[in-house]
Design an enzyme around this catalytic site. Structure first.
Site, mmCIF file in Angstrom:
data_model
loop_
_atom_site.group_PDB
_atom_site.id
_atom_site.type_symbol
_atom_site.label_atom_id
_atom_site.label_comp_id
_atom_site.label_asym_id
_atom_site.label_seq_id
_atom_site.Cartn_x
_atom_site.Cartn_y
_atom_site.Cartn_z
ATOM 1 N N ASP A 48 0.927 -1.108 0.205
ATOM 2 C CA ASP A 48 0.037 -0.183 0.091
ATOM 3 C C ASP A 48 0.851 1.265 -0.173
ATOM 4 O O ASP A 48 0.409 2.392 -0.038
ATOM 5 C CB ASP A 48 -1.050 -0.026 1.265
ATOM 6 N N SER A 49 2.180 0.973 -0.050
ATOM 7 C CA SER A 49 3.246 2.064 -0.378
ATOM 8 C C SER A 49 2.961 2.754 -1.692
ATOM 9 O O SER A 49 3.305 3.934 -1.959
ATOM 10 C CB SER A 49 4.427 1.670 -0.162
ATOM 11 N N ASP A 87 -1.276 -6.141 -0.180
ATOM 12 C CA ASP A 87 -1.582 -5.548 0.955
ATOM 13 C C ASP A 87 -2.907 -5.208 1.094
ATOM 14 O O ASP A 87 -3.426 -4.788 0.161
ATOM 15 C CB ASP A 87 -0.722 -3.997 1.132
ATOM 16 N N LYS A 116 -1.392 -9.194 2.967
ATOM 17 C CA LYS A 116 -0.697 -8.625 4.118
ATOM 18 C C LYS A 116 -1.208 -7.826 4.760
ATOM 19 O O LYS A 116 -2.196 -7.127 4.073
ATOM 20 C CB LYS A 116 0.752 -8.099 3.684
ATOM 21 N N GLU A 118 -1.607 -5.124 8.694
ATOM 22 C CA GLU A 118 -0.656 -4.801 9.820
ATOM 23 C C GLU A 118 -1.249 -4.977 11.083
ATOM 24 O O GLU A 118 -2.771 -4.837 11.248
ATOM 25 C CB GLU A 118 -0.598 -3.125 9.625
ATOM 26 N N GLU A 185 8.962 -3.825 10.782
ATOM 27 C CA GLU A 185 9.386 -2.703 10.171
ATOM 28 C C GLU A 185 9.732 -1.698 11.302
ATOM 29 O O GLU A 185 8.857 -1.593 12.297
ATOM 30 C CB GLU A 185 8.149 -2.124 9.366
HETATM 31 O O1 KIV Z 1 3.554 -1.197 1.757
HETATM 32 C C1 KIV Z 1 4.731 -1.355 1.634
HETATM 33 O O2 KIV Z 1 5.537 -1.145 0.774
HETATM 34 C C2 KIV Z 1 5.170 -2.199 3.013
HETATM 35 C C3 KIV Z 1 6.655 -2.452 2.828
HETATM 36 C C4 KIV Z 1 7.273 -1.244 3.381
HETATM 37 C C5 KIV Z 1 6.839 -3.727 3.951
HETATM 38 O O3 KIV Z 1 4.149 -2.443 3.460
#
Ligand code: KIV
Length: 298
Positions: A48-49, A87, A116, A118, A185
Protein backbone atom coordinates in the site's frame (compact mmCIF):
# COMPACT_ATOMS: atom_id res chain seq x y z
CA UNK A 1 13.93 -20.95 -13.71
CA UNK A 2 13.37 -22.09 -10.11
CA UNK A 3 9.80 -23.23 -9.40
CA UNK A 4 7.54 -20.62 -7.86
CA UNK A 5 7.47 -20.45 -4.07
CA UNK A 6 4.34 -21.30 -2.08
CA UNK A 7 3.18 -20.05 1.31
CA UNK A 8 4.07 -23.33 3.10
CA UNK A 9 7.55 -23.34 1.53
CA UNK A 10 8.09 -19.71 2.56
CA UNK A 11 6.86 -20.50 6.09
CA UNK A 12 9.78 -22.93 6.50
CA UNK A 13 12.45 -20.48 5.27
CA UNK A 14 14.24 -19.71 8.55
CA UNK A 15 17.87 -18.62 8.26
CA UNK A 16 18.64 -20.50 11.50
CA UNK A 17 17.71 -23.70 9.65
CA UNK A 18 20.31 -23.00 6.98
CA UNK A 19 18.01 -21.26 4.47
CA UNK A 20 19.04 -18.25 2.38
CA UNK A 21 17.42 -14.95 3.40
CA UNK A 22 14.21 -14.15 1.53
CA UNK A 23 14.26 -11.25 -0.92
CA UNK A 24 11.06 -9.24 -1.28
CA UNK A 25 10.65 -6.08 -3.39
CA UNK A 26 7.50 -4.06 -3.99
CA UNK A 27 5.97 -3.64 -7.45
CA UNK A 28 2.83 -1.87 -8.56
CA UNK A 29 2.56 -2.46 -12.30
CA UNK A 30 3.52 -4.89 -15.06
CA UNK A 31 6.92 -3.42 -16.05
CA UNK A 32 7.94 -3.20 -12.39
CA UNK A 33 6.83 -6.79 -11.79
CA UNK A 34 8.84 -7.98 -14.80
CA UNK A 35 11.95 -6.20 -13.46
CA UNK A 36 11.59 -7.65 -9.96
CA UNK A 37 10.91 -11.11 -11.38
CA UNK A 38 13.90 -11.03 -13.74
CA UNK A 39 16.11 -9.88 -10.83
CA UNK A 40 15.46 -13.24 -9.15
CA UNK A 41 13.66 -11.87 -6.05
CA UNK A 42 11.58 -14.43 -4.13
CA UNK A 43 8.51 -12.32 -3.41
CA UNK A 44 6.75 -9.29 -4.87
CA UNK A 45 4.79 -7.16 -2.46
CA UNK A 46 2.07 -5.03 -4.02
CA UNK A 47 2.38 -2.71 -1.06
CA UNK A 48 0.00 0.00 0.00
CA UNK A 49 3.14 2.18 -0.27
CA UNK A 50 1.49 2.50 -3.71
CA UNK A 51 -0.24 5.49 -2.10
CA UNK A 52 3.01 7.36 -1.45
CA UNK A 53 5.41 6.27 -4.19
CA UNK A 54 2.99 6.06 -7.12
CA UNK A 55 -0.22 7.92 -6.32
CA UNK A 56 1.37 10.94 -4.64
CA UNK A 57 -0.40 10.77 -1.25
CA UNK A 58 1.28 11.76 2.01
CA UNK A 59 0.56 8.45 3.75
CA UNK A 60 -0.83 5.00 3.00
CA UNK A 61 -4.26 5.62 4.52
CA UNK A 62 -5.69 7.05 1.29
CA UNK A 63 -5.38 3.90 -0.77
CA UNK A 64 -8.52 1.80 -1.34
CA UNK A 65 -9.27 -1.85 -2.03
CA UNK A 66 -10.14 -0.84 -5.62
CA UNK A 67 -6.69 0.77 -6.00
CA UNK A 68 -4.97 -2.35 -4.63
CA UNK A 69 -7.01 -4.67 -6.88
CA UNK A 70 -6.18 -2.54 -9.94
CA UNK A 71 -2.42 -2.63 -9.25
CA UNK A 72 -2.33 -6.26 -8.11
CA UNK A 73 -3.96 -7.26 -11.39
CA UNK A 74 -1.37 -5.25 -13.34
CA UNK A 75 1.45 -7.03 -11.48
CA UNK A 76 -0.16 -10.45 -12.00
CA UNK A 77 -0.59 -9.86 -15.76
CA UNK A 78 3.21 -9.76 -16.04
CA UNK A 79 3.20 -13.39 -14.81
CA UNK A 80 6.18 -12.86 -12.47
CA UNK A 81 8.03 -15.92 -11.24
CA UNK A 82 7.89 -14.45 -7.70
CA UNK A 83 5.28 -15.24 -5.04
CA UNK A 84 2.91 -12.24 -5.07
CA UNK A 85 1.60 -10.75 -1.80
CA UNK A 86 -0.88 -7.86 -1.84
CA UNK A 87 -1.51 -5.42 1.00
CA UNK A 88 -4.96 -5.11 2.50
CA UNK A 89 -5.35 -1.33 2.81
CA UNK A 90 -6.42 0.53 5.92
CA UNK A 91 -10.04 -0.10 6.98
CA UNK A 92 -10.43 -3.07 4.65
CA UNK A 93 -9.91 -5.53 7.53
CA UNK A 94 -11.07 -3.58 10.57
CA UNK A 95 -14.87 -3.55 10.36
CA UNK A 96 -16.26 -7.06 10.02
CA UNK A 97 -15.03 -10.57 9.30
CA UNK A 98 -17.24 -10.80 6.21
CA UNK A 99 -15.85 -7.56 4.74
CA UNK A 100 -12.32 -8.65 5.58
CA UNK A 101 -12.61 -12.03 3.87
CA UNK A 102 -14.33 -10.50 0.82
CA UNK A 103 -11.62 -7.85 0.49
CA UNK A 104 -8.87 -10.46 0.82
CA UNK A 105 -10.63 -12.59 -1.81
CA UNK A 106 -10.71 -9.63 -4.23
CA UNK A 107 -6.92 -9.36 -4.00
CA UNK A 108 -6.54 -13.11 -4.57
CA UNK A 109 -8.86 -12.99 -7.58
CA UNK A 110 -6.78 -10.08 -8.91
CA UNK A 111 -3.75 -12.39 -8.90
CA UNK A 112 -2.12 -12.32 -5.43
CA UNK A 113 -1.15 -15.58 -3.73
CA UNK A 114 -1.41 -14.11 -0.22
CA UNK A 115 -2.43 -10.93 1.58
CA UNK A 116 -0.55 -8.85 4.12
CA UNK A 117 -2.10 -6.84 6.92
CA UNK A 118 -0.76 -4.69 9.73
CA UNK A 119 -1.22 -5.09 13.46
CA UNK A 120 -1.00 -7.50 16.34
CA UNK A 121 -3.42 -8.96 18.87
CA UNK A 122 -6.29 -6.70 17.76
CA UNK A 123 -6.16 -8.31 14.30
CA UNK A 124 -6.07 -11.99 15.29
CA UNK A 125 -9.82 -12.51 14.73
CA UNK A 126 -9.58 -11.15 11.16
CA UNK A 127 -6.38 -13.10 10.43
CA UNK A 128 -8.09 -16.32 11.52
CA UNK A 129 -11.14 -15.53 9.37
CA UNK A 130 -8.96 -14.99 6.27
CA UNK A 131 -6.95 -18.14 6.94
CA UNK A 132 -10.21 -20.09 7.42
CA UNK A 133 -11.09 -18.95 3.89
CA UNK A 134 -7.87 -20.68 2.72
CA UNK A 135 -6.02 -17.44 2.03
CA UNK A 136 -2.42 -17.23 3.33
CA UNK A 137 -1.71 -14.17 5.52
CA UNK A 138 1.56 -12.31 6.05
CA UNK A 139 1.66 -10.20 9.22
CA UNK A 140 3.29 -6.77 9.65
CA UNK A 141 4.52 -5.48 13.03
CA UNK A 142 6.64 -2.65 14.46
CA UNK A 143 6.32 0.60 12.53
CA UNK A 144 2.98 -0.03 10.85
CA UNK A 145 2.40 2.90 8.46
CA UNK A 146 -1.40 2.55 8.56
CA UNK A 147 -1.13 3.56 12.27
CA UNK A 148 0.74 6.78 11.46
CA UNK A 149 -1.93 8.95 13.12
CA UNK A 150 -2.16 6.76 16.21
CA UNK A 151 1.67 6.53 16.49
CA UNK A 152 2.07 10.29 15.97
CA UNK A 153 4.33 9.90 12.94
CA UNK A 154 6.57 7.36 11.23
CA UNK A 155 8.55 6.46 14.35
CA UNK A 156 10.87 3.57 15.19
CA UNK A 157 8.97 1.16 17.47
CA UNK A 158 10.05 -1.23 20.23
CA UNK A 159 12.65 1.06 21.76
CA UNK A 160 11.90 0.19 25.40
CA UNK A 161 11.93 -3.24 27.03
CA UNK A 162 8.15 -3.19 27.41
CA UNK A 163 7.57 -2.09 23.84
CA UNK A 164 9.97 -4.74 22.52
CA UNK A 165 8.27 -7.44 24.59
CA UNK A 166 4.86 -6.30 23.33
CA UNK A 167 5.99 -6.71 19.72
CA UNK A 168 7.49 -10.09 20.61
CA UNK A 169 4.20 -11.35 22.04
CA UNK A 170 2.32 -9.98 19.02
CA UNK A 171 4.69 -11.85 16.69
CA UNK A 172 4.12 -15.07 18.62
CA UNK A 173 0.35 -14.55 18.42
CA UNK A 174 0.50 -13.92 14.65
CA UNK A 175 2.59 -17.04 14.09
CA UNK A 176 0.23 -19.05 16.31
CA UNK A 177 -2.78 -17.76 14.35
CA UNK A 178 -1.19 -19.13 11.18
CA UNK A 179 0.63 -16.22 9.47
CA UNK A 180 3.19 -17.76 7.11
CA UNK A 181 5.65 -14.84 7.49
CA UNK A 182 5.87 -11.52 9.33
CA UNK A 183 7.19 -8.19 8.07
CA UNK A 184 9.06 -6.35 10.82
CA UNK A 185 9.39 -2.66 10.11
CA UNK A 186 11.29 0.11 11.90
CA UNK A 187 12.57 -1.61 15.04
CA UNK A 188 16.09 -1.69 16.54
CA UNK A 189 18.35 -4.52 15.31
CA UNK A 190 18.23 -6.19 18.71
CA UNK A 191 14.42 -6.31 18.60
CA UNK A 192 14.55 -7.67 15.06
CA UNK A 193 16.77 -10.49 16.32
CA UNK A 194 14.69 -11.11 19.46
CA UNK A 195 11.53 -11.53 17.38
CA UNK A 196 13.20 -13.55 14.62
CA UNK A 197 14.49 -15.95 17.30
CA UNK A 198 11.04 -16.12 18.94
CA UNK A 199 8.98 -17.38 15.98
CA UNK A 200 9.17 -20.38 13.68
CA UNK A 201 7.98 -18.46 10.61
CA UNK A 202 10.33 -16.13 8.73
CA UNK A 203 10.58 -12.45 9.57
CA UNK A 204 11.15 -10.11 6.64
CA UNK A 205 12.74 -6.89 7.80
CA UNK A 206 12.64 -3.31 6.61
CA UNK A 207 14.66 -1.17 8.96
CA UNK A 208 14.78 -4.12 11.39
CA UNK A 209 18.44 -5.09 11.09
CA UNK A 210 20.44 -7.94 9.56
CA UNK A 211 19.13 -10.82 11.67
CA UNK A 212 15.71 -11.11 10.03
CA UNK A 213 15.03 -14.08 7.75
CA UNK A 214 14.70 -11.77 4.77
CA UNK A 215 14.68 -8.15 3.70
CA UNK A 216 12.16 -6.04 1.80
CA UNK A 217 12.61 -2.65 0.18
CA UNK A 218 10.36 -0.42 -1.89
CA UNK A 219 11.04 -0.58 -5.67
CA UNK A 220 11.31 3.20 -6.03
CA UNK A 221 13.83 3.38 -3.17
CA UNK A 222 16.08 0.55 -4.43
CA UNK A 223 16.22 2.07 -7.91
CA UNK A 224 16.52 5.70 -6.80
CA UNK A 225 13.29 6.69 -8.54
CA UNK A 226 12.16 8.30 -5.27
CA UNK A 227 14.94 10.79 -4.47
CA UNK A 228 13.17 13.35 -2.27
CA UNK A 229 13.64 11.53 1.02
CA UNK A 230 15.90 8.63 2.02
CA UNK A 231 15.04 6.79 5.23
CA UNK A 232 18.08 5.50 7.14
CA UNK A 233 17.32 1.87 6.23
CA UNK A 234 17.21 2.46 2.46
CA UNK A 235 20.16 1.60 0.26
CA UNK A 236 19.84 2.92 -3.29
CA UNK A 237 21.21 0.59 -5.95
CA UNK A 238 20.42 2.91 -8.86
CA UNK A 239 19.77 6.54 -9.73
CA UNK A 240 16.86 6.09 -12.13
CA UNK A 241 15.23 9.43 -11.29
CA UNK A 242 18.38 11.33 -12.33
CA UNK A 243 18.89 9.11 -15.39
CA UNK A 244 15.25 9.50 -16.34
CA UNK A 245 15.32 13.30 -16.08
CA UNK A 246 18.52 13.35 -18.16
CA UNK A 247 16.97 11.13 -20.86
CA UNK A 248 13.76 13.21 -20.98
CA UNK A 249 15.78 16.44 -21.22
CA UNK A 250 17.76 14.95 -24.13
CA UNK A 251 14.46 14.07 -25.88
CA UNK A 252 13.15 17.61 -25.36
CA UNK A 253 16.37 19.11 -26.74
CA UNK A 254 16.23 16.83 -29.82
CA UNK A 255 12.59 17.77 -30.50
CA UNK A 256 13.38 21.47 -30.22
CA UNK A 257 16.47 21.23 -32.45
CA UNK A 258 14.53 18.97 -34.90
CA UNK A 259 17.14 16.22 -34.43
CA UNK A 260 14.17 13.96 -33.58
CA UNK A 261 12.72 12.16 -35.43
CA UNK A 262 15.46 11.04 -37.79
CA UNK A 263 14.56 9.62 -41.20
CA UNK A 264 14.94 6.00 -40.01
CA UNK A 265 12.44 6.74 -37.23
CA UNK A 266 9.75 7.69 -39.80
CA UNK A 267 7.29 5.78 -41.98
CA UNK A 268 7.37 6.42 -45.73
CA UNK A 269 4.98 5.89 -48.61
CA UNK A 270 6.20 3.83 -51.53
CA UNK A 271 7.36 5.96 -54.46
CA UNK A 272 4.24 4.92 -56.41
CA UNK A 273 1.85 6.00 -53.65
CA UNK A 274 3.79 9.21 -53.09
CA UNK A 275 3.63 9.93 -56.78
CA UNK A 276 -0.12 9.19 -56.91
CA UNK A 277 -0.54 11.80 -54.20
CA UNK A 278 1.46 14.23 -56.29
CA UNK A 279 4.43 14.02 -53.95
CA UNK A 280 7.96 13.61 -55.19
CA UNK A 281 9.05 10.27 -53.85
CA UNK A 282 10.47 9.72 -50.46
CA UNK A 283 11.56 11.58 -48.42
CA UNK A 284 8.91 14.19 -49.27
CA UNK A 285 10.62 17.12 -47.59
CA UNK A 286 11.08 19.79 -48.78
CA UNK A 287 7.73 20.11 -50.51
CA UNK A 288 7.39 22.48 -53.41
CA UNK A 289 4.85 25.23 -52.59
CA UNK A 290 2.36 23.98 -55.22
CA UNK A 291 2.11 20.56 -53.45
CA UNK A 292 1.31 22.32 -50.17
CA UNK A 293 -1.45 24.20 -52.00
CA UNK A 294 -2.90 20.94 -53.39
CA UNK A 295 -3.02 19.29 -49.94
CA UNK A 296 -4.47 22.37 -48.30
CA UNK A 297 -3.15 21.40 -44.89
CA UNK A 298 0.13 20.21 -43.56
O1 KIV B 1 3.54 -1.10 1.59
C1 KIV B 1 4.72 -1.47 1.63
O2 KIV B 1 5.53 -1.19 0.74
C2 KIV B 1 5.14 -2.24 2.80
C3 KIV B 1 6.60 -2.47 2.95
C4 KIV B 1 7.25 -1.24 3.41
C5 KIV B 1 6.87 -3.63 3.83
O3 KIV B 1 4.34 -2.62 3.57
Amino acid sequence: MASKLTAPVIAARKVRNGCDPLVMVTAYDAPGARMVSESGADLILVGDSLAMVVLGYEDTMQVTVDDMVHHTAAVARAKPSCFVVADLPWLSYHVSEADTVNNAARLIRAGAQAVKLEGGLERIRMIEAIIEAEIPVMGHLGLTPQSVLAMGGFKVQGKSTNAAMRIQSQAKALAHAGCFAIVLEGVPNEVGKLITDSVDVPTIGIGAGPDCDGQVLVFHDVLGIEDRFKPKFVRRYGALKAQGVEALAAFAADVRSRAFPADDECYHLSDAEAEALGLYGSPVIPRPPDVEDQLGVW
